[in-house]
Design a protein around this motif. Structure first.
Motif, short mmCIF file in Angstrom:
data_model
loop_
_atom_site.label_atom_id
_atom_site.label_comp_id
_atom_site.label_asym_id
_atom_site.label_seq_id
_atom_site.Cartn_x
_atom_site.Cartn_y
_atom_site.Cartn_z
N UNK A 89 0.86 -1.17 0.00
CA UNK A 89 0.00 0.00 0.00
C UNK A 89 0.90 1.23 0.00
N UNK A 90 0.33 2.33 -0.46
CA UNK A 90 1.10 3.57 -0.55
C UNK A 90 0.83 4.31 -1.84
N UNK A 111 12.40 3.04 5.00
CA UNK A 111 12.36 3.86 3.78
C UNK A 111 13.41 4.97 3.84
N UNK A 112 14.67 4.60 3.57
CA UNK A 112 15.76 5.52 3.86
C UNK A 112 16.67 5.87 2.70
N UNK A 113 16.42 5.36 1.52
CA UNK A 113 17.36 5.57 0.42
C UNK A 113 17.07 6.87 -0.31
N UNK A 114 18.12 7.65 -0.51
CA UNK A 114 18.05 8.86 -1.34
C UNK A 114 19.18 8.73 -2.36
N UNK A 115 18.83 8.86 -3.63
CA UNK A 115 19.82 8.77 -4.71
C UNK A 115 19.75 10.01 -5.57
N UNK A 116 20.58 10.98 -5.28
CA UNK A 116 20.58 12.21 -6.06
C UNK A 116 19.20 12.84 -6.06
N UNK A 123 6.54 2.22 -0.52
CA UNK A 123 5.37 1.38 -0.35
C UNK A 123 5.59 0.47 0.86
N UNK A 124 4.54 0.19 1.58
CA UNK A 124 4.61 -0.65 2.77
C UNK A 124 4.02 -2.02 2.44
N UNK A 125 4.74 -3.08 2.77
CA UNK A 125 4.26 -4.44 2.52
C UNK A 125 3.10 -4.76 3.46
N UNK A 126 1.98 -5.20 2.88
CA UNK A 126 0.79 -5.49 3.69
C UNK A 126 0.21 -6.88 3.44
#
Length: 162
Positions: A89-90, A111-116, A123-126
């Protein structure tokens, strides 16, 4: 999202043909609003990703869905190292990915990745396999730095079906 790959890559053209028809049939299920397949050559990631827009988790209990779902005759040829199905969901619908763009996909515990300047939607696994707590997806333009994506463990998927 359903991810998979074949043990016997020599049959990939046949599988691709089957998959086009499978997605068409999946779109006939009440509550499935879109079905699209992507392919990746990113090392270590599932080579095939099917993304669906699903109205509610109840879709998976529908008798018609139960009858038509799955890999059918291809199941014995599926590489279990890559096979997983996750419900997230998301987003209310799957993103539009034009043919000249790519879909970047990354799984994380947070949810921590930032790429440029690539903005991931987290999205959260449900449901279903829940192989990852969070999945980041981003639609990126042509010429995006795929080497940077690969270094960060991001799988780069290209649209395969319309």
């Amino acid at each position: 999202m359903s991810q998979s790959g074949l043990l016997d890559r020599t049959r990939e053209a046949e599988w691709d043909e089957w998959y086009v028809e499978h997605l068409r049939i999946m779109e006939t299920v009440d509550g499935i609003h879109s079905a699209r397949r992507f392919k990746s050559e990113s090392e270590g990631c599932p080579p095939s990703l099917a993304m669906y827009s699903v109205e509610a988790i109840a879709v998976f209990e529908d008798p018609y869905y139960q009858k038509i779902r799955g890999m059918g005759e291809w199941l014995p040829l599926i590489d279990r190292a890559f096979y997983c199905r996750n419900l997230f969901e998301g987003m209310s619908v799957a993103p539009e990915v034009p043919a000249d763009r790519a879909l970047w996909v990354v799984d994380r515990d947070t949810p921590d990745l930032v790429l440029g300047d690539v903005g991931f939607t987290w999205l959260i696994s449900v449901g279903l396999d829940r192989s990852t707590p969070y999945r980041g997806i981003a639609v990126v333009p042509p010429g995006a730095d795929e080497a940077l994506a690969h270094e960060a463990g991001v799988a780069v998927y290209k649209p395969f079906t319309p």
